[in-house]
Design a protein around this motif. Structure first.
Motif, PDB file in Angstrom:
ATOM      1  N   UNK A 117      55.809  22.451  35.174  1.00 41.02           N
ATOM      2  CA  UNK A 117      56.111  22.406  36.503  1.00 41.02           C
ATOM      3  C   UNK A 117      54.862  21.834  37.458  1.00 41.02           C
ATOM      4  N   UNK A 118      53.692  22.579  36.844  1.00 44.28           N
ATOM      5  CA  UNK A 118      52.606  22.160  37.465  1.00 44.28           C
ATOM      6  C   UNK A 118      52.238  20.568  37.230  1.00 44.28           C
ATOM      7  N   UNK A 119      52.479  20.112  36.002  1.00 37.28           N
ATOM      8  CA  UNK A 119      52.460  18.643  35.609  1.00 37.28           C
ATOM      9  C   UNK A 119      53.200  17.990  36.654  1.00 37.28           C
ATOM     10  N   UNK A 120      54.438  18.285  36.700  1.00 36.53           N
ATOM     11  CA  UNK A 120      55.340  17.565  37.607  1.00 36.53           C
ATOM     12  C   UNK A 120      54.998  17.544  39.103  1.00 36.53           C
ATOM     13  N   UNK A 121      54.257  18.677  39.618  1.00 35.40           N
ATOM     14  CA  UNK A 121      53.995  18.683  41.025  1.00 35.40           C
ATOM     15  C   UNK A 121      52.703  17.720  41.094  1.00 35.40           C
ATOM     16  N   UNK A 137      48.631  37.168  35.062  1.00 36.20           N
ATOM     17  CA  UNK A 137      47.395  36.304  35.003  1.00 36.20           C
ATOM     18  C   UNK A 137      47.682  35.390  33.908  1.00 36.20           C
ATOM     19  N   UNK A 138      48.544  35.490  32.946  1.00 37.50           N
ATOM     20  CA  UNK A 138      48.811  34.624  31.690  1.00 37.50           C
ATOM     21  C   UNK A 138      49.228  33.312  32.275  1.00 37.50           C
ATOM     22  N   UNK A 139      49.880  33.193  33.554  1.00 32.69           N
ATOM     23  CA  UNK A 139      50.286  32.029  33.913  1.00 32.69           C
ATOM     24  C   UNK A 139      49.209  31.023  34.249  1.00 32.69           C
ATOM     25  N   UNK A 140      48.008  31.514  34.565  1.00 38.20           N
ATOM     26  CA  UNK A 140      46.923  30.647  35.211  1.00 38.20           C
ATOM     27  C   UNK A 140      46.443  29.609  34.052  1.00 38.20           C
ATOM     28  N   UNK A 141      46.387  30.032  32.702  1.00 37.21           N
ATOM     29  CA  UNK A 141      46.187  29.092  31.662  1.00 37.21           C
ATOM     30  C   UNK A 141      47.148  28.116  31.666  1.00 37.21           C
ATOM     31  N   UNK A 142      48.291  28.287  31.851  1.00 37.87           N
ATOM     32  CA  UNK A 142      49.403  27.197  31.615  1.00 37.87           C
ATOM     33  C   UNK A 142      49.299  26.392  32.979  1.00 37.87           C
ATOM     34  N   UNK A 143      49.045  26.937  33.882  1.00 33.69           N
ATOM     35  CA  UNK A 143      48.950  25.792  35.066  1.00 33.69           C
ATOM     36  C   UNK A 143      47.786  25.230  35.320  1.00 33.69           C
ATOM     37  N   UNK A 144      46.568  25.628  34.696  1.00 30.84           N
ATOM     38  CA  UNK A 144      45.532  24.795  34.554  1.00 30.84           C
ATOM     39  C   UNK A 144      45.735  23.762  33.370  1.00 30.84           C
ATOM     40  N   UNK A 145      46.373  24.168  32.334  1.00 30.73           N
ATOM     41  CA  UNK A 145      46.658  23.024  31.386  1.00 30.73           C
ATOM     42  C   UNK A 145      47.433  22.065  31.698  1.00 30.73           C
ATOM     43  N   UNK A 146      48.625  22.405  32.667  1.00 33.27           N
ATOM     44  CA  UNK A 146      49.435  21.342  33.526  1.00 33.27           C
ATOM     45  C   UNK A 146      48.722  20.376  34.259  1.00 33.27           C
ATOM     46  N   UNK A 147      47.707  21.062  35.044  1.00 33.87           N
ATOM     47  CA  UNK A 147      46.998  20.213  35.834  1.00 33.87           C
ATOM     48  C   UNK A 147      45.981  19.174  35.146  1.00 33.87           C
TER      49      UNK A 147
END
Length: 331
Positions: A117-121, A137-147
């Motif tokens: 989702x972050x990658x798509x954004x 807070x686990x989602x932060x790692x995934x969001x930053x990885x998508x970024x």
């Protein structure tokens, strides 16, 4: 882009009626637009909101999965006008994209969808600023990885407002709410020298986590140190150091950074934490910085809340950050 580019998302559930009276004072729910409501010109939007209602990955029992919708529900309590700054946030165009689809039992699949989702954004409308409503807070790692996945050549730094290091051993806990920063360090997504944690205090972090932070070169400022030095100065120094080292700064706000009397809804709420006015000022300051390109608000359990103290504080954090974005843009 006229099509909805997010197959990993569920469009927003709550669709509020919008006022047609342009002279009327807007409430936040009347201002934020809904991705599923009409055909959209994505190029016109400044901010995209994403919900990630995941809390199965929490080490302690948590209903942080309820938080994105709880925040949306209390949007009605806030005006777009910030009296203290004489700024109307309605000058920004904000789009609520909805929530990342949740698998009933497979946390790793939900994490993957969060990353996607972050990658798509960043691919579909990189000019917008993502604001993410967690979730734990686990989602932060995934969001930053998508970024990072969407901009592999850009270096990323973290400004973390938190009571905890979140450096627990991933071999023991996996990709949980106590491990996101370590997850990012071990995966090579970020470097320890590009992490600044502000808000640590008291008896809520093991010595081994401090030792690991020191080994990795993580920067951290305790609450006592920050208050002695001045909150504004500490944030300014962190942002200045990061801006010299990285292309993108990611702001993550763990709502347990607030003192338990200011936020009883955090699953790991503690005494001795930050006060709401301190947090609001800090996130506004971060919002003003041109290299802060994404933020999240995590670890808030509405079921533990009292008269919406925590949820309203989280919305105020979001709006304070967007006040900073307005000031950044000179609006």
């Amino acid at each position: 882009m006229n099509e909805y580019p997010y197959p990993m998302l569920e469009p927003p559930v709550m669709i509020y009626p919008k006022t047609t009276d342009k002279s009327a004072d807007l409430k936040v729910h009347e201002w934020i637009e809904n991705a599923g409501s009409s055909s959209l010109d994505w190029e016109k939007y400044d901010v995209t909101i994403l919900g990630v209602p995941l809390s199965k990955s929490s080490i302690s029992t948590s209903a942080a999965s309820d938080n994105p919708e709880a925040m949306r529900q209390v949007w009605k309590s806030f005006s777009t006008y910030n009296l203290e700054e004489d700024i109307d946030l309605a000058q920004l165009k904000v789009m609520d994209l909805g929530n990342v689809r949740q698998h009933a039992t497979d946390i790793s699949l939900t994490h993957q969808k969060t990353k996607e989702a972050m990658e798509a954004m960043r691919i579909h409308h990189p000019h917008t600023l993502p604001v993410v409503l967690g979730g734990d807070h686990s989602i932060t790692a995934m969001l930053v990885k998508g970024l990072k996945q969407s901009h592999p050549d850009e270096s990323i730094g973290i400004l973390q407002l938190d009571t905890h290091f979140d450096l627990r051993d991933t071999n023991e806990f996996g990709p949980a709410n106590g491990t996101p920063i370590r997850n990012l360090l071990e995966s090579g997504t970020i470097q320890g020298k590009n992490v600044h944690n502000i808000g640590l205090h008291g008896f809520f972090n093991a010595r081994e986590l401090k030792d690991y932070a020191d080994e990795q070169g993580v920067h951290y400022t305790t609450m006592k140190q920050a208050r002695k030095k001045g909150m504004t100065q500490v944030v300014e120094e962190a942002l200045n150091q990061l801006s010299r080292s990285v292309d993108t700064i990611y702001l993550t706000v763990d709502m347990d950074v607030l003192d338990i009397t200011h936020n009883p809804a955090a699953p790991a709420a503690t005494p001795g934490g930050m006060y709401t006015h301190e947090l609001f000022e800090m996130v506004q300051q971060a919002g003003e910085h041109p290299k802060v390109k994404a933020m999240d608000i995590v670890c808030l359990d509405p079921r533990k809340d009292i008269q919406s103290i925590g949820v309203k504080s989280a919305v105020h954090v979001m709006l304070s950050f967007l006040t900073g974005v307005c000031k950044r843009k000179g609006r």
